[in-house]
Structures are given as structure tokens and as C-alpha cells.
Design a protein around this motif. Structure first.
Motif, mmCIF file in Angstrom:
data_model
loop_
_atom_site.group_PDB
_atom_site.id
_atom_site.type_symbol
_atom_site.label_atom_id
_atom_site.label_comp_id
_atom_site.label_asym_id
_atom_site.label_seq_id
_atom_site.Cartn_x
_atom_site.Cartn_y
_atom_site.Cartn_z
ATOM 1 N N LYS A 50 0.839 -1.195 0.000
ATOM 2 C CA LYS A 50 0.000 0.000 0.000
ATOM 3 C C LYS A 50 0.885 1.261 0.000
ATOM 4 O O LYS A 50 2.102 1.176 0.228
ATOM 5 N N TYR B 136 -12.148 -2.816 -3.479
ATOM 6 C CA TYR B 136 -12.700 -2.931 -2.126
ATOM 7 C C TYR B 136 -14.227 -2.845 -2.117
ATOM 8 O O TYR B 136 -14.823 -2.419 -1.125
ATOM 9 N N LEU C 32 -16.600 -3.652 0.798
ATOM 10 C CA LEU C 32 -16.570 -2.816 2.002
ATOM 11 C C LEU C 32 -17.306 -1.489 1.803
ATOM 12 O O LEU C 32 -17.235 -0.593 2.642
ATOM 13 N N PHE D 208 -15.611 3.566 7.254
ATOM 14 C CA PHE D 208 -14.233 3.906 6.916
ATOM 15 C C PHE D 208 -13.947 3.829 5.411
ATOM 16 O O PHE D 208 -12.830 4.125 4.991
ATOM 17 N N LEU E 94 -10.548 4.743 3.397
ATOM 18 C CA LEU E 94 -9.791 3.634 2.803
ATOM 19 C C LEU E 94 -9.433 3.949 1.343
ATOM 20 O O LEU E 94 -8.284 3.730 0.919
ATOM 21 N N TYR F 61 -6.759 6.592 1.220
ATOM 22 C CA TYR F 61 -5.478 5.962 1.608
ATOM 23 C C TYR F 61 -4.867 5.202 0.422
ATOM 24 O O TYR F 61 -3.694 5.436 0.062
ATOM 25 N N ARG G 299 -1.818 -14.619 3.632
ATOM 26 C CA ARG G 299 -2.558 -13.935 4.707
ATOM 27 C C ARG G 299 -1.867 -14.144 6.053
ATOM 28 O O ARG G 299 -1.836 -13.248 6.884
ATOM 29 N N THR H 67 -5.486 -7.897 10.354
ATOM 30 C CA THR H 67 -5.810 -6.575 9.793
ATOM 31 C C THR H 67 -5.334 -5.447 10.701
ATOM 32 O O THR H 67 -4.770 -4.463 10.236
ATOM 33 N N ARG I 294 2.643 -7.119 8.943
ATOM 34 C CA ARG I 294 1.959 -6.046 9.691
ATOM 35 C C ARG I 294 2.419 -6.007 11.147
ATOM 36 O O ARG I 294 2.578 -4.927 11.723
ATOM 37 N N MET J 126 -4.500 0.166 11.703
ATOM 38 C CA MET J 126 -5.316 -0.475 10.666
ATOM 39 C C MET J 126 -5.390 0.362 9.384
ATOM 40 O O MET J 126 -5.367 -0.178 8.280
ATOM 41 N N ASN K 267 -1.795 -0.136 7.225
ATOM 42 C CA ASN K 267 -1.288 -1.489 7.506
ATOM 43 C C ASN K 267 -0.451 -2.102 6.384
ATOM 44 O O ASN K 267 -0.361 -3.315 6.242
ATOM 45 N N HIS L 90 -1.679 -5.551 1.344
ATOM 46 C CA HIS L 90 -2.943 -6.240 1.087
ATOM 47 C C HIS L 90 -2.672 -7.662 0.605
ATOM 48 O O HIS L 90 -1.709 -7.890 -0.116
ATOM 49 N N GLY L 91 -3.551 -8.588 0.973
ATOM 50 C CA GLY L 91 -3.535 -9.930 0.388
ATOM 51 C C GLY L 91 -4.946 -10.425 0.161
ATOM 52 O O GLY L 91 -5.816 -10.231 1.014
HETATM 53 P P1 GTP Z 1 -6.750 -6.136 2.964
HETATM 54 O O1 GTP Z 1 -5.688 -7.179 2.752
HETATM 55 O O2 GTP Z 1 -6.267 -4.731 2.696
HETATM 56 O O3 GTP Z 1 -8.016 -6.466 2.203
HETATM 57 O O4 GTP Z 1 -7.063 -6.176 4.533
HETATM 58 P P2 GTP Z 1 -7.849 -7.297 5.331
HETATM 59 O O5 GTP Z 1 -8.366 -8.354 4.403
HETATM 60 O O6 GTP Z 1 -6.973 -7.742 6.447
HETATM 61 O O7 GTP Z 1 -9.062 -6.481 5.935
HETATM 62 P P3 GTP Z 1 -10.444 -6.045 5.197
HETATM 63 O O8 GTP Z 1 -10.513 -6.597 3.833
HETATM 64 O O9 GTP Z 1 -11.540 -6.330 6.152
HETATM 65 O O10 GTP Z 1 -10.266 -4.439 5.133
HETATM 66 C C1 GTP Z 1 -9.556 -3.849 4.082
HETATM 67 C C2 GTP Z 1 -8.742 -2.702 4.626
HETATM 68 O O11 GTP Z 1 -9.601 -1.694 5.102
HETATM 69 C C3 GTP Z 1 -7.861 -3.042 5.828
HETATM 70 O O12 GTP Z 1 -6.618 -3.599 5.481
HETATM 71 C C4 GTP Z 1 -7.677 -1.680 6.472
HETATM 72 O O13 GTP Z 1 -6.666 -0.919 5.800
HETATM 73 C C5 GTP Z 1 -9.022 -1.049 6.223
HETATM 74 N N1 GTP Z 1 -9.908 -1.238 7.369
HETATM 75 C C6 GTP Z 1 -10.600 -2.351 7.711
HETATM 76 N N2 GTP Z 1 -11.312 -2.161 8.817
HETATM 77 C C7 GTP Z 1 -11.077 -0.874 9.188
HETATM 78 C C8 GTP Z 1 -11.530 -0.049 10.266
HETATM 79 O O14 GTP Z 1 -12.323 -0.475 11.117
HETATM 80 N N3 GTP Z 1 -11.038 1.226 10.299
HETATM 81 C C9 GTP Z 1 -10.165 1.708 9.373
HETATM 82 N N4 GTP Z 1 -9.715 2.971 9.449
HETATM 83 N N5 GTP Z 1 -9.731 0.965 8.344
HETATM 84 C C10 GTP Z 1 -10.171 -0.301 8.269
#
Ligand code: GTP
Ligand code: MG
Length: 149
Positions: free
Chosen positions: A9, A49, A52, A57, A61, A64, A85, A91, A102, A109, A112, A115-116
């Protein structure tokens, strides 16, 4: 074959962690099939994404992920999705185990570093989304017989 989409990222790129992150997957023994530095559009980030989209957020996101260049990677290997992962860690970086990317390299978060993909289906979907056909290489590394019997 199983493939996963891994992405450094913008914070990882800005902090000079690209080599460190690539290195962890390379040393593990997965096969690198695609690699590029890339500034993504808002549209692409939103498509990536899309699951989501309803989250509070989500706008942050997208800001970012589009805030600077990312490094896009396609990795291949048996079990690569779940293993990547694990290498990446939880996360929330404060909950991620030491030894994970991470866990070792980040504290929040919303920053972080990597991504994977979360399933083999999403691995294929995301590689198709981020790479053009000619950007993916299939090749046999000389170390192949030393990685698998
Ligand atoms: P990715 O590998 O990036 O997809 O992360 P993940 O699979 O571990 O988590 P997820 O797919 O649920 O969320 C995608 C990304 O959104 C995360 O890696 C974070 O950068 C962001 N994110 C998820 N939950 C939150 C949250 O509660 N607050 C904030 N600020 N960011 C979040
Ligand atoms: Mg995810």
C-alpha cells in the motif's frame, strides 16, 4: 493453480518497505508472476474494495489506497492465498503476531502497509483487475526441484 494478489500500500512504498515485503514472499518460495509500481484511480480502488462499500471507513480507505503509488504483485503456489494472509498478519497491526509483515512493520489499521486476497476466487479476480494480460509471466524457477519433492 492457486494465485493471490498482494499489494504494498502507499504507506509501505513511502516508507521504503517494498524490498522487505517482496522479500518475505520470495524467500518463502512462492512464484512471482507479476510486479509493477502503479498509481491507481479512485474507480479501481472502489472496485477492488467493493465488498466494504457500506462501511464508515470506506471513503478514508479509498483516499489511503489512492494517496500514492502502490506495488502490485501476483504470486502463485499451492496454498498461497491462506499462507500469504498468514505472512501478512491480522488486519489490525497491534493484534498481528510479531514475525508477520503487519506485526513487524506497522501500528494502525488505516496504515497497515500491505494487502492480500482473502480467497482463491478473489485472488483471480484481483489479479485480473490490477494487471493486463501481457503483464503476467508464467515461468519455471531453477530452484523448483529444491522447493518441492
Ligand atoms: P486487505 O488485505 O487490505 O483487504 O485487509 P484485510 O483483508 O486484512 O481487511 P479487510 O478486507 O476487512 O479491510 C480492508 C482494509 O480496510 C484493511 O486492510 C484496512 O486498511 C481497512 N480497514 C478495515 N477495517 C477498518 C476499520 O475499522 N477502520 C479503518 N480505518 N480501516 C479499516
Ligand atoms: Mg481484505
Amino acid at each position: 493453480v492457486e494465485e493471490t494478489y498482494v499489494m504494498v500500500k502507499p504507506d509501505g512504498v513511502q516508507r521504503g518497505l517494498v524490498g522487505e515485503i517482496i522479500s518475505r514472499f520470495e524467500k518463502k518460495g512462492f512464484l512471482l508472476k507479476g510486479l509493477k509500481l502503479f498509481q491507481c484511480s479512485k474507480e479501481l480502488a472502489e472496485e477492488h474494495y467493493k465488498d466494504l462499500k457500506g462501511k464508515t471507513f470506506f471513503p478514508k480507505l479509498i483516499d489511503y489506497i489512492t494517496s500514492g503509488p502502490v506495488v502490485c504483485m501476483a504470486w502463485e503456489g499451492v496454498g498461497v492465498v491462506a499462507s500469504a494472509r498468514k505472512l501478512i498478519g491480522a488486519t489490525n497491526p497491534l493484534q498481528a503476531e510479531p514475525g508477520t509483515i503487519r506485526g513487524d512493520l506497522s501500528v494502525q489499521m488505516g496504515r497497515n502497509v500491505v494487502h492480500g486476497s482473502d480467497s482463491p476466487e478473489n485472488g483471480k479476480r484481483e489479479i485480473a483487475l490490477w494487471f493486463k494480460e501481457g503483464e503476467i509471466c508464467s515461468w519455471v524457477p531453477v530452484q523448483a526441484p529444491w522447493l518441492r519433492e
